[in-house]
Every structure is written in structure tokens, then in C-alpha cells.
Design a protein around this motif. Structure first.
Motif, mmCIF file in Angstrom:
data_model
loop_
_atom_site.group_PDB
_atom_site.id
_atom_site.type_symbol
_atom_site.label_atom_id
_atom_site.label_comp_id
_atom_site.label_asym_id
_atom_site.label_seq_id
_atom_site.Cartn_x
_atom_site.Cartn_y
_atom_site.Cartn_z
ATOM 1 N N GLY A 1 69.570 56.237 34.274
ATOM 2 C CA GLY A 1 69.209 57.224 33.258
ATOM 3 C C GLY A 1 68.583 56.647 32.006
ATOM 4 O O GLY A 1 68.587 57.284 30.956
ATOM 5 N N GLU A 2 68.000 55.472 32.096
ATOM 6 C CA GLU A 2 67.434 54.809 30.921
ATOM 7 C C GLU A 2 66.093 55.383 30.473
ATOM 8 O O GLU A 2 65.623 55.054 29.397
ATOM 9 N N PHE B 1 62.833 48.611 37.605
ATOM 10 C CA PHE B 1 62.453 49.938 37.112
ATOM 11 C C PHE B 1 63.269 51.028 37.807
ATOM 12 O O PHE B 1 63.834 51.911 37.157
ATOM 13 N N VAL B 2 63.357 50.980 39.123
ATOM 14 C CA VAL B 2 64.112 51.987 39.879
ATOM 15 C C VAL B 2 65.584 51.966 39.465
ATOM 16 O O VAL B 2 66.204 53.015 39.285
ATOM 17 N N ALA B 3 66.146 50.774 39.284
ATOM 18 C CA ALA B 3 67.543 50.676 38.845
ATOM 19 C C ALA B 3 67.715 51.321 37.472
ATOM 20 O O ALA B 3 68.712 52.017 37.236
ATOM 21 N N GLY B 4 66.762 51.124 36.578
ATOM 22 C CA GLY B 4 66.817 51.747 35.257
ATOM 23 C C GLY B 4 66.741 53.256 35.335
ATOM 24 O O GLY B 4 67.444 53.970 34.607
#
Length: 67
Positions: free
Chosen positions: A62-63, A55-58
Motif C-alpha cells: 500500500g505504499e 515495485f510490486v511488493a510496495g
């Protein structure tokens, strides 16, 4: 049992409408508890550490932009 140590992001400056996370349980228990900062005695959602990391990577990619 280790108690969660909740904190808000240093980027949070929206008048208290944010979430708190407790990253201290990621290594020992494999979870990241998340709760509403306006209700610190309320329930916390225990997310698998791998799901929270995804989630944090997304978010960083900017997803999840709104608008």
C-alpha cells in the motif's frame, strides 16, 4: 531471442487505462518489459526484474495509494 509475451493483470478492469507486462523474460534476460496497453506497438520500458519485484511488493504493502 525470446519475444515478450505481454499480459494485463487480472485485477485490471478500468476501461483500458492500464499497463501490460511480459514476465516471461525475467529468468532468461533479467528484465520485465512494461508497455501502455493502449499502444501495444509502441515502446516498452525494460525494467530490471529486481526493481519490478520491489515495485510490486510496495504496491502490495500500500505504499503507492493516491488520494
Amino acid at each position: 531471442m525470446t519475444e515478450p509475451q505481454f499480459f494485463t493483470s487480472s485485477y485490471s478492469d478500468n476501461g483500458g487505462n492500464c499497463v501490460e507486462v511480459a514476465a516471461n523474460l525475467a529468468i532468461t534476460d533479467g528484465i520485465i518489459p512494461v508497455r501502455d496497453s493502449k499502444n501495444p506497438t509502441g515502446p516498452a520500458l525494460a525494467l530490471p526484474a529486481s526493481a519490478f519485484a520491489a515495485f510490486v511488493a510496495g504496491v502490495k504493502r500500500g505504499e503507492f495509494r493516491v488520494g
